[in-house]
Design a protein around this motif. Structure first.
Motif, mmCIF file in Angstrom:
data_model
loop_
_atom_site.group_PDB
_atom_site.id
_atom_site.type_symbol
_atom_site.label_atom_id
_atom_site.label_comp_id
_atom_site.label_asym_id
_atom_site.label_seq_id
_atom_site.Cartn_x
_atom_site.Cartn_y
_atom_site.Cartn_z
ATOM 1 N N ILE A 1 -6.876 -0.386 7.581
ATOM 2 C CA ILE A 1 -5.972 0.743 7.286
ATOM 3 C C ILE A 1 -6.259 1.255 5.875
ATOM 4 C CG2 ILE A 1 -3.559 1.425 6.931
ATOM 5 C CD1 ILE A 1 -2.760 -0.610 9.103
ATOM 6 N N ARG A 2 -6.425 0.320 4.923
ATOM 7 C CA ARG A 2 -6.669 0.732 3.524
ATOM 8 C C ARG A 2 -7.968 1.537 3.410
ATOM 9 N NH1 ARG A 2 -6.886 -3.819 1.464
ATOM 10 N NH2 ARG A 2 -4.651 -4.060 1.224
ATOM 11 N N ASP A 3 -8.989 1.064 4.104
ATOM 12 C CA ASP A 3 -10.282 1.761 4.036
ATOM 13 C C ASP A 3 -10.199 3.125 4.705
ATOM 14 O OD1 ASP A 3 -11.331 -0.309 2.711
ATOM 15 O OD2 ASP A 3 -12.471 -1.151 4.402
ATOM 16 N N ALA A 4 -9.619 3.136 5.916
ATOM 17 C CA ALA A 4 -9.541 4.415 6.655
ATOM 18 C C ALA A 4 -8.694 5.417 5.879
ATOM 19 C CB ALA A 4 -8.950 4.178 8.042
ATOM 20 N N GLY A 5 -7.631 4.944 5.251
ATOM 21 C CA GLY A 5 -6.700 5.855 4.580
ATOM 22 C C GLY A 5 -6.962 6.033 3.095
ATOM 23 N N HIS A 6 -8.006 5.383 2.577
ATOM 24 C CA HIS A 6 -8.274 5.414 1.125
ATOM 25 C C HIS A 6 -6.986 5.156 0.372
ATOM 26 C CE1 HIS A 6 -12.106 7.009 2.319
ATOM 27 N NE2 HIS A 6 -11.500 7.993 2.931
ATOM 28 N N GLU A 7 -6.359 4.075 0.685
ATOM 29 C CA GLU A 7 -5.042 3.788 0.127
ATOM 30 C C GLU A 7 -5.137 3.154 -1.264
ATOM 31 O OE1 GLU A 7 -2.271 4.902 0.969
ATOM 32 O OE2 GLU A 7 -2.485 5.532 3.039
ATOM 33 N N TYR A 8 -5.342 4.003 -2.238
ATOM 34 C CA TYR A 8 -5.381 3.604 -3.649
ATOM 35 C C TYR A 8 -4.500 4.577 -4.417
ATOM 36 C CZ TYR A 8 -9.297 0.819 -2.075
ATOM 37 O OH TYR A 8 -10.066 -0.081 -1.383
ATOM 38 N N GLY A 9 -3.753 4.084 -5.406
ATOM 39 C CA GLY A 9 -2.788 4.914 -6.131
ATOM 40 C C GLY A 9 -3.380 6.171 -6.753
ATOM 41 N N THR A 10 -2.628 7.295 -6.669
ATOM 42 C CA THR A 10 -3.078 8.575 -7.233
ATOM 43 C C THR A 10 -3.204 8.493 -8.749
ATOM 44 O OG1 THR A 10 -1.704 9.610 -5.550
ATOM 45 C CG2 THR A 10 -2.568 11.067 -7.236
ATOM 46 N N VAL A 11 -2.200 7.899 -9.385
ATOM 47 C CA VAL A 11 -2.186 7.867 -10.842
ATOM 48 C C VAL A 11 -2.881 6.605 -11.360
ATOM 49 C CG1 VAL A 11 -0.674 7.842 -12.881
ATOM 50 C CG2 VAL A 11 -0.050 9.215 -10.894
ATOM 51 N N THR A 12 -2.629 5.477 -10.714
ATOM 52 C CA THR A 12 -3.104 4.200 -11.254
ATOM 53 C C THR A 12 -4.423 3.727 -10.646
ATOM 54 O OG1 THR A 12 -1.903 3.020 -9.544
ATOM 55 C CG2 THR A 12 -0.722 3.405 -11.609
ATOM 56 N N ARG B 1 -4.618 1.779 -8.264
ATOM 57 C CA ARG B 1 -4.404 0.427 -7.723
ATOM 58 C C ARG B 1 -4.499 0.428 -6.195
ATOM 59 N NH1 ARG B 1 1.232 -1.646 -10.385
ATOM 60 N NH2 ARG B 1 1.805 0.516 -10.120
ATOM 61 N N PRO B 2 -5.141 -0.612 -5.611
ATOM 62 C CA PRO B 2 -5.162 -0.678 -4.139
ATOM 63 C C PRO B 2 -3.731 -0.862 -3.623
ATOM 64 C CG PRO B 2 -6.375 -2.539 -5.109
ATOM 65 C CD PRO B 2 -5.837 -1.737 -6.240
ATOM 66 N N ARG B 3 -3.396 -0.147 -2.569
ATOM 67 C CA ARG B 3 -2.046 -0.271 -2.026
ATOM 68 C C ARG B 3 -1.977 -1.378 -0.993
ATOM 69 N NH1 ARG B 3 -1.716 6.194 -1.334
ATOM 70 N NH2 ARG B 3 -1.202 6.680 -3.493
ATOM 71 N N ARG B 4 -0.830 -1.991 -0.879
ATOM 72 C CA ARG B 4 -0.596 -2.972 0.181
ATOM 73 C C ARG B 4 -0.399 -2.163 1.473
ATOM 74 N NH1 ARG B 4 4.471 -5.811 -2.412
ATOM 75 N NH2 ARG B 4 4.347 -7.199 -0.614
ATOM 76 N N THR B 5 -0.914 -2.670 2.561
ATOM 77 C CA THR B 5 -0.890 -1.887 3.803
ATOM 78 C C THR B 5 -0.301 -2.683 4.960
ATOM 79 O OG1 THR B 5 -3.167 -2.610 4.091
ATOM 80 C CG2 THR B 5 -2.876 -0.375 3.306
ATOM 81 N N CYS C 1 2.321 1.980 7.129
ATOM 82 C CA CYS C 1 3.139 1.749 5.947
ATOM 83 C C CYS C 1 2.296 1.215 4.787
ATOM 84 C CB CYS C 1 4.212 0.732 6.327
ATOM 85 S SG CYS C 1 5.649 0.839 5.304
ATOM 86 N N THR C 2 2.648 1.662 3.586
ATOM 87 C CA THR C 2 1.987 1.112 2.398
ATOM 88 C C THR C 2 3.038 0.842 1.341
ATOM 89 O OG1 THR C 2 1.603 3.305 1.440
ATOM 90 C CG2 THR C 2 -0.195 2.364 2.732
ATOM 91 N N GLN D 1 0.144 -6.343 6.336
ATOM 92 C CA GLN D 1 -0.959 -7.005 7.047
ATOM 93 C C GLN D 1 -1.976 -7.489 6.020
ATOM 94 O OE1 GLN D 1 -1.028 -7.339 10.657
ATOM 95 N NE2 GLN D 1 1.086 -6.848 10.104
ATOM 96 N N LEU D 2 -1.839 -8.759 5.668
ATOM 97 C CA LEU D 2 -2.772 -9.342 4.698
ATOM 98 C C LEU D 2 -3.960 -9.911 5.467
ATOM 99 C CD1 LEU D 2 -0.130 -11.072 2.422
ATOM 100 C CD2 LEU D 2 -1.736 -9.305 1.688
ATOM 101 N N ASN D 3 -4.643 -9.042 6.149
ATOM 102 C CA ASN D 3 -5.732 -9.469 7.027
ATOM 103 C C ASN D 3 -6.687 -8.296 7.235
ATOM 104 O OD1 ASN D 3 -4.384 -7.706 8.762
ATOM 105 N ND2 ASN D 3 -3.178 -9.345 9.650
ATOM 106 N N GLU D 4 -7.577 -8.430 8.194
ATOM 107 C CA GLU D 4 -8.579 -7.360 8.371
ATOM 108 C C GLU D 4 -7.951 -6.058 8.866
ATOM 109 O OE1 GLU D 4 -8.855 -9.956 12.050
ATOM 110 O OE2 GLU D 4 -8.512 -10.233 9.924
#
Ligand code: GTP
Length: 424
Positions: free
Chosen positions: A289-300, A302-306, A269-270, A281-284
């Motif tokens: 998850i953010r690193d593996a999924g490159h979870e950053y906004g398409t338009v903005t 911004r790093p996504r919460r994961t 979930c993001t 998960q405000l932890n490692e």
């Protein structure tokens, strides 16, 4: 079966773009029914990435009608930028149809989006400042400018003048900013209207004809269930109805004409922006998850919460939209996890909650009840059948279906069209 809806079940960015694109192969018409240029789908075709904001994803298939429904907050400038980008890549845009009843996003909407957020300070909603909220607000205040008026030279000049006088008072007096210039705005937007006029029509009549002719229609949801203005985590929501009910008001198609509803579920979930997110998960683990999924906004960007998958949220989405089956995306992102958790219920003050609480105060305090699954620790991106998936992955998916009460229909293991497993 002719009319299918694809919508997000979580907080957006589920990978709807990929699923819509996959299903659009068979569609003759693809329809956007809500939201605006704040959407941001990414579709990968033959190694080329297409970023779509306002444009229905069907544009990537030759001969598909791409309808921008009346429920869309229509930004003509963004639309033309996208069209030009497509034309440059050799894509035919002649299938675009824009509803004459859609409301137009104008520069003052975008400006005001920013000012309102500024004023709210710590209580900001985290909007993408695309002017979507202010555009819908003007619609509800009955001062909006619709596409039919936008393409009528005289009417547009008159309405823009009236509106800008009103808006400038607000901009100067309320927000303490510089007024916006009428003449230059008129000139710029008249130019856009001239270019877009040939694509405008009564999309309600068009869609009814399509339905009568039993043509295959795909309704493409933007944003997602938990961002629905009424059913999401209000006020941290978008200004429209991403749920399947949004089609009635946003495309003028009756509920009985919808045949299938597909809910897109990201395997974890993001969330972007503010608001409660019980499984965050405000932890490692969240970082992984953010690193593996490159979870950053398409338009903005911004790093996504994961966080972990929240099956309570998906169950709720199923209830609201009558989801027939789930399309699970980004399962491959979990390949690297030693263990995976799924929230199957909430606990609040020691009691199990069966519903998603309306109160954000309560939602922020619920304790997720997790089930833990062993990670499969294998690269699944090359797998093409359900049976070939590691057993541990299947256990995770099947438990998801059990807890949500929704069947599995599609499992996506990579961004490309062929990285899609369709269950019988
Ligand atoms: P939404 O409409 O908000 O869901 O946007 P989106 O569909 O474009 O989601 P997002 O901006 O997060 O982009 C998703 C990204 O994931 C895109 O680059 C897709 O190509 C990619 N993607 C989609 N499905 C999968 C998948 O199963 N695995 C992987 N690795 N990537 C995927």
């Amino acid at each position: 079966m002719s009319a299918v809806v694809v919508l997000g079940t979580q907080w957006g960015d589920e990978g709807k773009g990929k699923i819509v694109d996959y299903l659009a192969q068979k569609a003759e018409t693809v329809v956007r029914y809500q939201g605006g240029s704040n959407a941001g789908h990414t579709v990968a075709v033959d190694g080329t990435e297409y970023k779509l904001r306002l444009m229905p994803s069907g544009i990537l298939y030759k001969g598909t009608l791409c309808v921008v429904g009346n429920g869309v907050a229509f930004n003509p400038k963004v639309m033309l930028q996208e069209m030009d980008g497509m034309i440059e890549k050799g894509i035919d845009v002649s299938g675009i149809r824009i509803s004459n009843r859609a409301h137009v996003v104008l520069p003052y909407h975008c400006e005001m989006d920013g000012y309102i957020e500024e004023l709210k300070g710590d209580n900001k909603v985290g909007t993408t400042k695309n002017g979507i909220g202010p555009c819908y607000a003007d619609r509800d205040h009955r001062i909006g400018i619709r596409v039919c008026d936008f393409i009528d030279k005289e009417e547009f000049a008159k309405r823009l003048k009236e509106n800008l006088e009103l808006k400038n008072q607000e901009i100067v007096k309320l927000y303490g900013k510089e007024p916006m210039d009428y003449e230059s705005m008129l000139k710029e937007y008249e130019g856009y209207a001239d270019r877009l006029r040939p694509y405008v029509c009564d999309t309600i009549a068009l869609l009814h004809d399509e339905i009568k002719a039993d043509r295959k229609i795909l309704f493409e949801g933007a944003q997602a269930t938990m961002l629905d203005i009424d059913y999401g985590t209000y006020p941290y929501v978008t200004a429209s109805h991403p749920i399947s009910g949004g089609i009635g008001v946003g495309a003028g198609v009756a509920p009985r004409d919808i045949d299938k509803v597909v809910g897109v579920v990201k395997a974890y979930c993001t969330r972007v922006g503010e608001g409660p997110f019980p499984t965050e998960q405000l932890n490692e683990i969240g970082d992984k998850i953010r690193d593996a999924g490159h979870e950053y906004g398409t338009v903005t960007g911004r790093p996504r919460r994961t966080g972990w998958l929240d099956a309570c949220v998906v169950r709720y989405a199923g209830m609201l939209s009558g989801i027939d089956y789930m399309a699970i995306t980004r399962l491959d992102i979990l390949d690297c996890m030693d263990e995976i958790k799924m929230c199957v219920a909430y606990k609040y003050k020691g009691e199990i909650l069966n519903e998603i609480p309306a109160s954000l105060k309560v939602l922020a305090e619920v304790e997720p009840v997790y089930e833990t699954f062993e990670g499969w620790k294998t690269d699944i991106s090359g797998i093409r059948t359900y049976e070939e998936l590691p057993e541990k992955a299947r256990i995770y998916l099947e438990r998801m279906a059990e807890v949500t009460g929704i069947d599995l229909g599609i499992v996506s293991v990579g961004p490309n069209r062929d990285q899609t497993i369709v269950l019988a």
